[in-house]
Design a protein around this motif. Structure first.
Motif, PDB file in Angstrom:
ATOM      1  N   VAL A 341       0.737  -1.314   0.091  1.00 30.39           N
ATOM      2  CA  VAL A 341      -0.422  -0.033  -0.020  1.00 30.39           C
ATOM      3  C   VAL A 341       0.529   1.231  -0.043  1.00 30.39           C
ATOM      4  CG1 VAL A 341      -1.463   1.049   0.861  1.00 30.39           C
ATOM      5  CG2 VAL A 341      -2.155  -0.898   1.513  1.00 30.39           C
ATOM      6  N   ALA A 342       1.962   1.767   1.022  1.00 35.97           N
ATOM      7  CA  ALA A 342       2.839   2.295   1.223  1.00 35.97           C
ATOM      8  C   ALA A 342       3.678   2.246  -0.401  1.00 35.97           C
ATOM      9  CB  ALA A 342       3.702   2.235   2.247  1.00 35.97           C
ATOM     10  N   ASP A 343       4.380   1.596  -1.121  1.00 37.03           N
ATOM     11  CA  ASP A 343       4.252   1.556  -2.090  1.00 37.03           C
ATOM     12  C   ASP A 343       3.710   2.018  -3.115  1.00 37.03           C
ATOM     13  OD1 ASP A 343       6.801   0.272  -1.156  1.00 37.03           O
ATOM     14  OD2 ASP A 343       5.967  -1.828  -2.029  1.00 37.03           O
ATOM     15  N   MET A 344       2.493   1.686  -3.406  1.00 43.56           N
ATOM     16  CA  MET A 344       0.877   2.418  -4.717  1.00 43.56           C
ATOM     17  C   MET A 344       0.681   3.874  -4.098  1.00 43.56           C
ATOM     18  SD  MET A 344      -2.478   3.249  -4.645  1.00 43.56           S
ATOM     19  CE  MET A 344      -3.350   2.224  -2.786  1.00 43.56           C
ATOM     20  N   VAL A 345       0.828   4.369  -2.414  1.00 41.07           N
ATOM     21  CA  VAL A 345       0.938   5.298  -2.153  1.00 41.07           C
ATOM     22  C   VAL A 345       1.674   6.198  -1.975  1.00 41.07           C
ATOM     23  CG1 VAL A 345      -0.310   6.977  -1.029  1.00 41.07           C
ATOM     24  CG2 VAL A 345      -1.628   4.807  -0.733  1.00 41.07           C
ATOM     25  N   GLY A 346       2.810   5.912  -2.474  1.00 41.87           N
ATOM     26  CA  GLY A 346       4.201   6.680  -2.312  1.00 41.87           C
ATOM     27  C   GLY A 346       4.402   6.984  -4.107  1.00 41.87           C
ATOM     28  N   ILE A 429      -5.134  -4.088  -4.399  1.00 48.18           N
ATOM     29  CA  ILE A 429      -5.293  -5.659  -4.531  1.00 48.18           C
ATOM     30  C   ILE A 429      -4.238  -6.305  -4.119  1.00 48.18           C
ATOM     31  CG2 ILE A 429      -6.877  -4.250  -7.102  1.00 48.18           C
ATOM     32  CD1 ILE A 429      -4.209  -6.052  -8.727  1.00 48.18           C
ATOM     33  N   GLY A 430      -4.833  -7.836  -3.559  1.00 50.20           N
ATOM     34  CA  GLY A 430      -4.173  -8.871  -3.257  1.00 50.20           C
ATOM     35  C   GLY A 430      -4.663  -9.664  -2.446  1.00 50.20           C
ATOM     36  N   GLY A 494      -0.519  -8.429  -5.868  1.00 50.78           N
ATOM     37  CA  GLY A 494      -1.488  -8.181  -6.386  1.00 50.78           C
ATOM     38  C   GLY A 494      -1.329  -6.519  -6.783  1.00 50.78           C
ATOM     39  N   ASP A 495       0.271  -6.174  -6.656  1.00 49.89           N
ATOM     40  CA  ASP A 495       1.476  -5.218  -6.687  1.00 49.89           C
ATOM     41  C   ASP A 495       1.884  -5.375  -7.923  1.00 49.89           C
ATOM     42  OD1 ASP A 495       2.310  -2.060  -5.951  1.00 49.89           O
ATOM     43  OD2 ASP A 495       4.178  -3.050  -6.015  1.00 49.89           O
TER      44      ASP A 495
END
Length: 823
Positions: A341-346, A429-430, A494-495
């Motif tokens: 999630v941090a990867d996606m948000v960042g 996702i995932g 998911g990422d």
């Protein structure tokens, strides 16, 4: 046109403070907790924190974090970790390291971008006493729940120090400052770039004045008596001149805060329906800039967007990217968990200007410029002409992404991605909800790892060395894998799926829920809602895949009858559902409910895996419940059967309670579908006494053989708690006909939702055109080439099936339909 820099420092001007500066010079006191500093601290306590507790001003917030953390672990916890979120500034990890702790980096919540509660609790449970302190970060000044951290500190025996660097000026609905009355240190920054801008400085607030005075001594070389160091210390004192600037800022801060709040609200109103921001909370959020998330499909263009904004005179940035877990030095010294999630948000964060000198017209200009560069269509245009996608998957959890994993394993993901949209309520996702359970899986570690090993997508195959995959691999020889460790691996997969799908032309819409679908003109018209803005949008799709998971509906407790009465009538307030017991904290809830019972009695109803897993959890968790002989009774209707890999393996253990119809003709497995596996299997083998195993005396089995079983009735009436483990029902998407009338489904009557081709069935059992179902409670039963024993009655769920044959069954039908349409 004037330029709007991202950050515009606007501290009080020293040139306007000459009289007060002269007073400092005349006094000859320039530092060492002088009268100006003491006056500012008292005034800040009164104005910002409602007079609660006390404050200490320090040279900067990083030094404040260092002494607060060092003090927190001096005489208390002996652990080595400081638990902190991935989405924070480097100083959080730096301060922990200087205080002698190892940063333990945790993922963040998809909604408000602060540390994820379920991940925090998972790591606290896993590492136990190794965690000395929690260092939550109030992300971008958003007020976080400090009462929860008070509870976590008490429950797990860990210290808490709050990094509130960006939060001086954040208030609650009563206009009291964030952190007021907190029993632990809350550390704020007064750097020139912050809303409470001085030039440099920090402020520590705590409800405990003694703690503040101890920190004051630590900030002065640990001196508690003249020239006598009795505490670990350093020089973190704020000089008198900086305290004077801080006082000047405090004097005009109410006006500054109101103005910045007006700008923040203007931003929120301007971006609705197009970009994602943090949720609004009661009170005021201090913001040094305005953060938002770009649309996921434009993530890879962020640097270009920032450059084009700069050309138009709009400063922009990407706080925090790279996030803490991606910082090279941090990676060399920290323990970093999976942070999808941090990867996606960042990766999607964009920061826009918000300063004391801006106007609401400046805000409109910044957003209009961004819209033009990103080329986001106005929401009205989107609604006027619903976009068309070929296939829409509703649900991006383990089942929905398992189907995509199946396609990736066969090299078909790029082809499937064209015209594909995935809709997921969470921020990524995932993972779905697996991480919230405190149990082990009923699948082996190899089952989970098979999704990545040898995958045709190089990005997914490369996950073999990912920390989340290595964590799962450590359980290869175990009876399953803790679901808390499975979740990060599925989120990491998911990422990668997210990136691959968008790169191939597909769309992943996170933070979005599907409200329903109507069959019209041979297609499905789907209404989607953005969970952050509550704005709706319509889409048209040829195919729907429903992967929305299952739940345990409360109405089933009313209708389910045992021994001539409903469960609610028999058990009333003693009744729980297995899902709440199996969730993290569920065992503790049971222990609280049974507190004071010398020999508690629990009745578990059901013969499913969830029933056996509930029993296993209650028997093995520590500290153990004081069960006597027969303290738990499992009431079940069907015989309990163990799984065996072969007839020979069953006979070798003396198990012969099966016939030809109980053997899978494809695999040769005994009770391939009906048999319990891993931890549940071991419990069944013990209770059946197979191969000389001794039953657990704390557990009794009772097979309910009729609707008027009075023995069963007595067991339920005498139990201190009754746990209903009656399986799951599908969260089926609401489907309507062209006139808006609900389409009755087979699942509404308790029948399987799908047929043997994973097609969703109507009430008459006929497949609905273009609608497929997969996942928990879909009711799929393997047959034919998929194998399974002829005697099996019920439904089959399993990640391996979803990632292989079942997932490919849907993929093949979707691609075949595309080929047919093209022909």
């Amino acid at each position: 046109m004037n330029r709007l820099p991202l950050i515009t420092p606007h501290p009080p001007r020293l040139s306007t403070l000459t009289e007060r500066l002269r007073t400092i010079e005349d006094s000859g006191i320039y530092s060492n907790n002088g009268p100006v500093l003491r006056a500012f601290e008292a005034d800040a306590t009164r104005r910002l924190f409602g007079g609660q507790g006390a404050c200490l001003a320090v040279a900067n917030a990083t030094l404040g974090l260092m002494i607060a953390l060092r003090d927190a672990v001096s005489d208390g916890p002996t652990g080595r970790f400081a638990l902190m979120p991935a989405l924070t500034f480097a100083a959080t990890a730096q301060a922990a390291w200087w205080a002698g702790l190892t940063p333990l980096i945790c993922d963040v919540d998809a909604d408000d971008w602060s540390m994820a509660a379920d991940e925090e609790e998972r790591l606290l449970e896993r590492h136990g006493a190794q965690i000395a302190a929690i260092v939550p970060y109030a992300t971008f000044g958003l007020g976080i729940d400090l009462d929860r951290y008070r509870w976590l500190s008490k429950r797990f025996g860990v210290a808490v120090v709050v990094d509130a660097a960006a939060s001086l000026g954040t208030t609650d609905a009563s206009n009291i400052g964030f952190g007021a009355g907190a029993p632990f240190p809350v550390v704020f920054s007064m750097h020139a770039t912050k809303p409470f801008a001085t030039q440099e400085g920090g402020l520590i607030h705590c409800a405990d004045p003694d703690r503040i005075e101890r920190l004051r001594a630590m900030a002065n070389f640990g001196f508690t008596a003249p020239r006598t160091s009795t505490l670990p210390g350093l020089n973190a004192k704020m000089p008198e001149v900086m305290a004077l600037v801080a006082q000047a800022r405090l004097d005009d801060f109410a006006k500054v805060s109101r103005h910045r709040d007006t700008l923040a609200n203007a931003y929120r109103d301007a971006i609705i329906g197009r970009y994602t921001a943090q949720p609004r909370r009661a009170g005021r959020q201090a913001l040094g800039f305005f953060p938002l998330l770009l649309p996921s499909e434009r993530t890879h263009e962020r640097d270009t967007i920032i450059a084009r904004l700069d050309q138009e005179g709009i400063g922009a940035g990407k706080y925090f990217s790279p996030h803490l877990g991606e910082q090279p030095w941090v990676r060399s010294i920290a323990h970093i968990e999976s942070t999808p999630v941090a990867d996606m948000v960042g990766a999607r964060l964009l920061s826009l200007p918000l300063s004391d000198t801006m106007t609401t017209d400046d805000v409109a200009r910044a957003v209009d410029t961004l819209d033009r560069i990103v080329a986001v269509k106005p929401r009205a245009a989107q609604l006027a002409a619903p976009a068309h996608v070929e296939t829409m998957i509703i649900g991006g959890g383990p089942a929905g992404t398992a189907m995509l994993t199946a396609a990736s394993r066969h090299g078909l993901l790029p082809e499937l991605s064209r015209g594909l949209m995935i809709v997921e309520r969470d921020g990524a996702i995932g993972g779905g909800q697996l991480g919230r359970y405190a149990i082990t899986s009923d699948s082996t570690a190899q089952t989970f790892l098979s999704a990545i090993e040898g995958n045709a997508d190089p990005a997914i195959a490369a996950l073999a060395d990912h920390p989340a995959a290595l964590a799962v691999a450590r359980h290869r020889a175990s009876l399953g894998v803790p679901l808390a460790e499975v979740g990060p691996l599925l989120r990491a997969i998911g990422d990668r799926l997210h990136a691959s799908i968008t790169a191939c032309g597909g769309t992943v819409k996170t933070g979005t829920e599907a409200l329903g679908a109507r069959r019209k003109d041979g297609r499905w018209h789907v209404r989607l809602r953005d969970t952050a803005t509550h704005r709706d949008a319509d889409y048209v799709t040829d195919n729907l895949v429903i992967a929305t998971g299952g739940h345990q509906p409360l109405d089933r407790l009313v209708t389910q009858r045992v021994a001539g009465a409903s469960l609610v009538e028999i058990a009333a307030d003693r009744l729980l559902q297995s899902d709440s017991v199996l969730a993290r904290g569920g065992f503790e809830m049971v222990a609280d409910l049974l507190a004071g019972k010398r020999a508690p009695r629990i009745a578990v109803i059901g013969g499913s895996t969830s029933a056996l897993t509930t029993v296993a959890l209650l028997l093995r968790e520590r500290p153990a419940l004081p069960f006597g002989a027969g303290g738990i009774t499992l009431l079940h209707r069907r015989p309990l059967r163990p799984f065996y890999h072969s007839v020979e393996a069953a006979h070798a253990e003396g198990f012969t309670d099966f016939g030809p119809n109980d053997i899978c003709p494809i695999s040769g497995f005994v009770y391939r579908l009906a048999g319990f596996r891993l931890e549940a299997r071991e419990l069944v083998l013990r209770m059946l006494g197979v191969d000389g195993r001794a039953p657990d005396p704390r557990l009794t089995l009772h097979r309910v053989d009729c609707d008027h079983d009075m023995t069963a009735r007595a067991i339920l009436e005498q139990a201190d708690l009754v746990v209903a483990a009656l399986g799951y029902r599908p969260r089926a998407l609401a489907l309507e006909d062209a006139d808006g009338q609900p389409l009755p489904l087979a699942a509404h009557g308790g029948a399987p939702m799908v047929d043997d081709a994973c097609r969703v069935r109507d009430a008459a059992g006929e497949p609905l055109p273009g609608v497929y179902g997969i996942g928990l409670a879909a009711g799929f039963v393997p047959s034919g080439r998929l194998g399974g024993e002829a005697s099996f009655v019920g439904q089959a769920n399993g990640l391996w099936l979803w990632q292989n044959d079942v997932g490919m069954m849907i993929v093949d039908q979707l691609l075949a339909g595309r080929a047919k349409a093209a022909a």
